[in-house]
Write an enzyme that holds these catalytic residues in place. Structure first.
Site, PDB file in Angstrom:
ATOM      1  CB  VAL A  20      74.621  75.030  38.207  1.00  0.00           C
ATOM      2  CG1 VAL A  20      74.268  75.391  36.766  1.00  0.00           C
ATOM      3  CG2 VAL A  20      73.940  73.731  38.621  1.00  0.00           C
TER       4      VAL A  20
ATOM      5  N   GLY B  22      75.454  83.213  42.026  1.00  0.00           N
ATOM      6  CA  GLY B  22      75.603  81.886  42.635  1.00  0.00           C
ATOM      7  C   GLY B  22      76.635  81.071  41.892  1.00  0.00           C
TER       8      GLY B  22
ATOM      9  N   GLY C 226      78.060  78.012  42.673  1.00  0.00           N
ATOM     10  CA  GLY C 226      78.153  76.668  43.219  1.00  0.00           C
ATOM     11  C   GLY C 226      78.302  75.627  42.125  1.00  0.00           C
TER      12      GLY C 226
ATOM     13  CE  LYS D 254      64.801  69.865  44.130  1.00  0.00           C
ATOM     14  NZ  LYS D 254      65.100  70.118  42.721  1.00  0.00           N
TER      15      LYS D 254
HETATM   16  N1  PHE Z   1      68.492  68.875  41.784  1.00  0.00           N
HETATM   17  C1  PHE Z   1      68.757  68.935  40.362  1.00  0.00           C
HETATM   18  C2  PHE Z   1      67.506  69.412  39.627  1.00  0.00           C
HETATM   19  O1  PHE Z   1      66.706  70.157  40.184  1.00  0.00           O
HETATM   20  C3  PHE Z   1      69.346  67.627  39.844  1.00  0.00           C
HETATM   21  C4  PHE Z   1      68.536  66.369  40.052  1.00  0.00           C
HETATM   22  C5  PHE Z   1      67.692  65.948  39.043  1.00  0.00           C
HETATM   23  C6  PHE Z   1      68.672  65.569  41.183  1.00  0.00           C
HETATM   24  C7  PHE Z   1      66.969  64.760  39.182  1.00  0.00           C
HETATM   25  C8  PHE Z   1      67.940  64.390  41.326  1.00  0.00           C
HETATM   26  C9  PHE Z   1      67.094  63.992  40.319  1.00  0.00           C
HETATM   27  O2  PHE Z   1      67.278  69.158  38.468  1.00  0.00           O
END
Ligand code: PHE
Length: 363
Positions: free
Chosen positions: A187, A183, A185, A81
């Site tokens: 989603v 939230g 946004g 991440k």
């Molecule tokens: N950020 C989102 C998640 O937590 C979507 C995501 C998934 C982005 C995989 C990039 C890779 O699932």
């Protein structure tokens, strides 16, 4: 207050690529947690933190969450991440420059990690990152990507809310159920629309003034002020924004039967899962219910599935959660324990079957 050094000592991940961007006063943290199952993939969060150490901590926790998310759906990706800890909201040229810098850093990782959208970033931002690296998920379809993950994540959360209702009330239907969405946004908004279309009674909360009102006007919902998000009586509380909202302070005050939403890392501490469980509130494990975006990105961009197959797989979150709830109940444990056990099993099986696994055992 904990320092950066403490954060590194505590973490069980692989490594963090760290840069300070002097031009914007931002910290860039790319946390790679575990690549047992494949190349690390996970989104980029852009936010203002109390300190750089808090941003680093968030990156580390979110990266670990991605490891479990990929394992829980048994997809060949690892946990990673990015956090962009910005000093103030960045726009236009400044924002673009930081995103290009991020793209350059990801490119130097040469395939160890692929980025995508998360809280605070958009598909347009990813298009900018994509000018410097090909390791980006969620580019617009015209550029060969799978687009915004939000609606896919929402589809999975909707299925997961139905599974939760079946377990708590004996019927999967959300018709007439009161659902508080925190939230609105990428989603939360599509989720609220879908639930309203199925006949649920929506209560909407957002930290950005005007956002809840606008959506409430569109779908016929009630607006709830942010300070009542954890105390307002409802059937289902669906957190779809920041993490750590389930903690010692909020859990005793909840007046809901189910917590099921898309936010990552919903518990402040793992021990809080037991508190919620003791209160008899059913919790849908975050890394299971919110996997729709990850499923869409991985399957459409790498595994080459059709949209129809993707949709079916995401709707299958209903069955996965149904199994998790039933098994947790049989064992007298919390859904977090059961979901973690399942993901850990996938990871340990993969480690055991890796070439050279014997030699590496215990290291
Ligand atoms: N950020 C989102 C998640 O937590 C979507 C995501 C998934 C982005 C995989 C990039 C890779 O699932």
């Amino acid at each position: 207050m904990q320092s950066l050094e403490d954060r590194y000592r505590e973490w069980d991940g692989e490594f963090v690529l760290t840069r300070y961007d002097a031009a914007t006063g931002s910290w860039i943290f790319i946390a790679i947690h575990d690549r047992t199952l494949g190349t690390a993939a996970g989104g980029c969060r852009m936010s203002i933190y109390g300190s750089p150490a808090d941003g680093l901590r968030d990156a580390m926790r979110l990266a670990r969450g991605m490891t479990y998310k990929w394992a829980a759906i048994d997809f060949p990706f690892g946990g990673g991440k990015t956090v962009l800890a910005v000093p103030r909201p960045l726009e236009h040229a400044e924002r673009e420059r930081l995103l290009l810098r991020l793209g350059e850093l990801i490119q130097t990782l040469n395939g160890a990690y692929g980025v995508g959208v998360d809280l605070g970033t958009t598909p347009e931002d990813m298009a900018i990152v994509g000018r410097r690296t090909r390791w980006v998920f969620g580019l617009p379809a015209a550029q060969g990507g799978s687009g915004d993950p939000g609606p896919w994540t929402a589809l999975g959360v909707h299925a997961g809310i139905r599974a939760s209702c079946r377990h708590a009330y004996g019927s999967a239907s959300v018709r007439g159920r009161s659902i508080l969405v925190q939230g609105l946004g990428g989603v939360g908004a599509p989720l609220a629309r879908g639930l309203a279309a199925e006949g649920a009674r929506l209560l909407l909360v957002d930290a950005i003034p005007g956002r809840a009102e606008a959506l409430a006007g569109e779908i016929g919902a009630e607006v709830v002020p942010p300070e009542q998000a954890y105390t307002r009586e409802c059937d289902i509380f669906a957190p779809c924004a920041i993490g750590a909202i389930l903690n010692e302070r909020s859990i005793p005050r909840f007046r809901c039967r189910i917590v099921a939403g898309s936010a990552n890392n919903q518990f402040e501490r793992d021990a809080d899962a037991a508190l919620l469980h003791q209160r008899g509130i059913l919790w849908a494990p975050d890394f299971v219910i919110n996997a729709g975006g990850a499923i869409a990105h991985g399957s459409l961009e790498v595994l080459g599935w059709t949209e129809r197959r993707v949709r079916e797989r995401i709707e299958g979150i209903y069955d996965t959660l149904d199994e998790v709830f039933t098994e947790a109940e049989n064992r007298g444990e919390s859904p977090l324990d059961e979901a973690t056990r399942r993901a850990a099993r996938i990871l340990s099986d993969a480690r055991a079957s890796r070439p050279g696994a014997d030699a590496a055992a215990g290291s």
